[in-house]
Scaffold this motif. Sequence first.
Motif, mmCIF file in Angstrom:
data_model
loop_
_atom_site.group_PDB
_atom_site.id
_atom_site.type_symbol
_atom_site.label_atom_id
_atom_site.label_comp_id
_atom_site.label_asym_id
_atom_site.label_seq_id
_atom_site.Cartn_x
_atom_site.Cartn_y
_atom_site.Cartn_z
ATOM 1 N N LEU A 14 0.839 -1.195 0.000
ATOM 2 C CA LEU A 14 0.000 0.000 0.000
ATOM 3 C C LEU A 14 0.870 1.239 0.000
ATOM 4 C CD1 LEU A 14 -2.841 -0.807 2.567
ATOM 5 C CD2 LEU A 14 -3.018 -0.589 0.085
ATOM 6 N N ARG A 15 0.483 2.218 -0.800
ATOM 7 C CA ARG A 15 1.206 3.487 -0.799
ATOM 8 C C ARG A 15 1.029 4.146 0.565
ATOM 9 N NH1 ARG A 15 0.874 7.396 -5.848
ATOM 10 N NH2 ARG A 15 2.124 5.660 -6.574
ATOM 11 N N GLY A 16 2.064 4.749 1.000
ATOM 12 C CA GLY A 16 1.998 5.438 2.282
ATOM 13 C C GLY A 16 2.705 4.672 3.388
ATOM 14 N N PHE A 17 2.994 3.404 3.157
ATOM 15 C CA PHE A 17 3.770 2.670 4.143
ATOM 16 C C PHE A 17 5.188 3.227 4.188
ATOM 17 C CE2 PHE A 17 1.557 -1.754 4.495
ATOM 18 C CZ PHE A 17 0.383 -1.121 4.869
ATOM 19 N N GLY A 18 5.739 3.334 5.371
ATOM 20 C CA GLY A 18 7.121 3.800 5.498
ATOM 21 C C GLY A 18 8.105 2.677 5.231
ATOM 22 N N ALA A 26 13.012 0.298 3.580
ATOM 23 C CA ALA A 26 12.397 1.617 3.617
ATOM 24 C C ALA A 26 11.815 1.928 2.247
ATOM 25 C CB ALA A 26 13.438 2.663 4.000
ATOM 26 N N LEU A 27 10.600 2.489 2.223
ATOM 27 C CA LEU A 27 9.926 2.769 0.962
ATOM 28 C C LEU A 27 10.005 4.256 0.664
ATOM 29 C CD1 LEU A 27 6.745 0.571 1.475
ATOM 30 C CD2 LEU A 27 8.793 0.019 0.172
ATOM 31 N N ARG A 28 10.356 4.541 -0.579
ATOM 32 C CA ARG A 28 10.312 5.922 -1.044
ATOM 33 C C ARG A 28 9.160 6.026 -2.030
ATOM 34 N NH1 ARG A 28 13.947 5.675 -4.434
ATOM 35 N NH2 ARG A 28 14.790 3.615 -4.068
ATOM 36 N N ALA A 29 8.706 7.225 -2.249
ATOM 37 C CA ALA A 29 7.673 7.417 -3.263
ATOM 38 C C ALA A 29 8.310 7.216 -4.619
ATOM 39 C CB ALA A 29 7.074 8.814 -3.154
#
Length: 91
Positions: A14-18, A26-29
């Motif tokens: 899901l978008r918005g997860f860190g 770690a997730l970046r946009a």
Amino acid sequence: MKLDFCPSCARIVLRGFGYCPYCGAALRAGPGFEEALREPFERLAGMQADFRGRKIGELLLELETLEAEIDEIVRALSPDDGERSPAPLPR
Ligand SMILES: [Zn+2]
């Protein structure tokens, strides 16, 4: 519901997860799910169009061959030997 790819394990998150819930990276946009899939799908559509074009070419060739064979058969079945020139048009 906005979705993203995890850049580390490539799972869909899901978008918005860190952080990726699967691998913890770690997730970046980045490019979203839809944006990431658009280019491959467009390429696929192009390949399908190419394939259809090639297939139509093959079928036309096959059709020409069949027409030639039918001509042969019609000539063989005609009462004359097929060597004569076409009948002159009536005046
Ligand atoms: Zn991950």
